[in-house]
Motif scaffolding. Structure first.
Motif, PDB file in Angstrom:
ATOM      1  N   ALA A  76      -0.476  11.087  -0.997  1.00 11.45           N
ATOM      2  CA  ALA A  76      -0.793  10.851  -2.405  1.00 11.45           C
ATOM      3  C   ALA A  76      -2.188  11.374  -2.745  1.00 11.45           C
ATOM      4  O   ALA A  76      -2.387  12.017  -3.778  1.00 11.45           O
ATOM      5  CB  ALA A  76      -0.692   9.369  -2.738  1.00 11.45           C
ATOM      6  N   GLY A  77      -3.154  11.115  -1.884  1.00  9.84           N
ATOM      7  CA  GLY A  77      -4.516  11.575  -2.125  1.00  9.84           C
ATOM      8  C   GLY A  77      -4.637  13.092  -2.138  1.00  9.84           C
ATOM      9  O   GLY A  77      -5.267  13.672  -3.025  1.00  9.84           O
TER      10      GLY A  77
ATOM     11  N   THR B 186       0.832  -1.201   0.000  1.00  7.68           N
ATOM     12  CA  THR B 186       0.000   0.000   0.000  1.00  7.68           C
ATOM     13  C   THR B 186       0.865   1.249   0.000  1.00  7.68           C
ATOM     14  O   THR B 186       0.607   2.203  -0.750  1.00  7.68           O
ATOM     15  CB  THR B 186      -0.935   0.004   1.225  1.00  7.68           C
ATOM     16  OG1 THR B 186      -1.747  -1.168   1.183  1.00  7.68           O
ATOM     17  CG2 THR B 186      -1.809   1.239   1.243  1.00  7.68           C
ATOM     18  N   ALA B 187       1.897   1.270   0.830  1.00  5.04           N
ATOM     19  CA  ALA B 187       2.772   2.437   0.900  1.00  5.04           C
ATOM     20  C   ALA B 187       3.521   2.654  -0.410  1.00  5.04           C
ATOM     21  O   ALA B 187       3.637   3.787  -0.884  1.00  5.04           O
ATOM     22  CB  ALA B 187       3.764   2.274   2.055  1.00  5.04           C
TER      23      ALA B 187
ATOM     24  N   VAL C 259       1.456   8.095   4.087  1.00  6.34           N
ATOM     25  CA  VAL C 259       1.869   8.050   2.684  1.00  6.34           C
ATOM     26  C   VAL C 259       0.644   8.074   1.768  1.00  6.34           C
ATOM     27  O   VAL C 259       0.605   8.799   0.770  1.00  6.34           O
ATOM     28  CB  VAL C 259       2.716   6.786   2.408  1.00  6.34           C
ATOM     29  CG1 VAL C 259       3.019   6.651   0.931  1.00  6.34           C
ATOM     30  CG2 VAL C 259       4.011   6.830   3.180  1.00  6.34           C
ATOM     31  N   THR C 260      -0.383   7.315   2.121  1.00  7.64           N
ATOM     32  CA  THR C 260      -1.591   7.262   1.306  1.00  7.64           C
ATOM     33  C   THR C 260      -2.305   8.611   1.295  1.00  7.64           C
ATOM     34  O   THR C 260      -2.771   9.073   0.250  1.00  7.64           O
ATOM     35  CB  THR C 260      -2.528   6.159   1.833  1.00  7.64           C
ATOM     36  OG1 THR C 260      -1.796   4.931   1.898  1.00  7.64           O
ATOM     37  CG2 THR C 260      -3.730   5.973   0.949  1.00  7.64           C
TER      38      THR C 260
ATOM     39  N   ALA D  80       2.081   6.622  -6.945  1.00  5.54           N
ATOM     40  CA  ALA D  80       1.021   7.521  -7.404  1.00  5.54           C
ATOM     41  C   ALA D  80       1.454   8.980  -7.362  1.00  5.54           C
ATOM     42  O   ALA D  80       0.924   9.812  -8.100  1.00  5.54           O
ATOM     43  CB  ALA D  80      -0.233   7.324  -6.561  1.00  5.54           C
ATOM     44  N   LEU D  81       2.429   9.314  -6.533  1.00 10.12           N
ATOM     45  CA  LEU D  81       2.909  10.697  -6.460  1.00 10.12           C
ATOM     46  C   LEU D  81       3.745  11.087  -7.682  1.00 10.12           C
ATOM     47  O   LEU D  81       3.815  12.252  -8.036  1.00 10.12           O
ATOM     48  CB  LEU D  81       3.734  10.901  -5.189  1.00 10.12           C
ATOM     49  CG  LEU D  81       2.943  10.993  -3.892  1.00 10.12           C
ATOM     50  CD1 LEU D  81       3.872  10.862  -2.696  1.00 10.12           C
ATOM     51  CD2 LEU D  81       2.166  12.290  -3.837  1.00 10.12           C
TER      52      LEU D  81
ATOM     53  N   SER E 229       7.523  10.125   1.801  1.00 12.05           N
ATOM     54  CA  SER E 229       7.003   8.786   1.541  1.00 12.05           C
ATOM     55  C   SER E 229       8.108   7.751   1.450  1.00 12.05           C
ATOM     56  O   SER E 229       7.952   6.631   1.938  1.00 12.05           O
ATOM     57  CB  SER E 229       6.191   8.789   0.244  1.00 12.05           C
ATOM     58  OG  SER E 229       5.093   9.660   0.360  1.00 12.05           O
TER      59      SER E 229
ATOM     60  N   THR F 299       2.584   1.683  -3.416  1.00  8.94           N
ATOM     61  CA  THR F 299       1.608   2.110  -4.418  1.00  8.94           C
ATOM     62  C   THR F 299       1.295   3.591  -4.279  1.00  8.94           C
ATOM     63  O   THR F 299       1.229   4.321  -5.273  1.00  8.94           O
ATOM     64  CB  THR F 299       0.318   1.277  -4.301  1.00  8.94           C
ATOM     65  OG1 THR F 299       0.645  -0.095  -4.469  1.00  8.94           O
ATOM     66  CG2 THR F 299      -0.702   1.696  -5.327  1.00  8.94           C
ATOM     67  N   ALA F 300       1.101   4.062  -3.062  1.00  3.26           N
ATOM     68  CA  ALA F 300       0.838   5.485  -2.842  1.00  3.26           C
ATOM     69  C   ALA F 300       2.040   6.326  -3.262  1.00  3.26           C
ATOM     70  O   ALA F 300       1.887   7.402  -3.839  1.00  3.26           O
ATOM     71  CB  ALA F 300       0.488   5.738  -1.378  1.00  3.26           C
TER      72      ALA F 300
END
Length: 107
Positions: free
Chosen positions: A93-94, A22-23, A89-90, A29-30, A56, A25-26
């Motif tokens: 990114a969001g 998950t970390a 981190v998520t 995404a950045l 991150s 992936t986030a």
């Protein structure tokens, strides 16, 4: 057969792997957010995205420590800190995506 007979299907290791995925992936995404900010001439957002990527990277690295902790069966470890780091981190990114999207829409 597992070397850890007390662990049912090695659930702690699978959970730690899920947090790390998950970390990462986030973090990934950045990357396009920073590239879009640079291409649309938004240097402040690109710098903010790069800073978020740096934070991150540090947090993703710290999630790796969870695997080292899992090798020590003599004491228990709380999953709270790695979960918070993955959540940060998520969220980075969001927030980066929302800010870039709103400024592109308004600009």
């Amino acid at each position: 057969m597992s070397d850890f007979p007390d662990r049912a299907a090695l659930q702690p290791e699978r959970t730690a792997l899920a947090w790390q995925r998950t970390a990462v992936t986030a973090l990934v995404a950045l990357v396009p957010l920073v590239l879009v900010a640079l291409r649309t001439d938004r240097p402040l957002q690109a710098v903010a995205g790069a800073v978020a990527m740096g934070i991150s990277v540090v947090l993703v690295g710290s999630v790796r420590r969870r695997f080292v902790q899992l090798l020590d069966d003599t004491r228990g470890y709380s999953p709270f800190q790695p979960m918070v780091e993955v959540a940060v981190v998520t969220v980075l990114a969001g927030v980066g995506g929302v800010v870039l999207g709103v400024t592109a829409w308004l600009g």
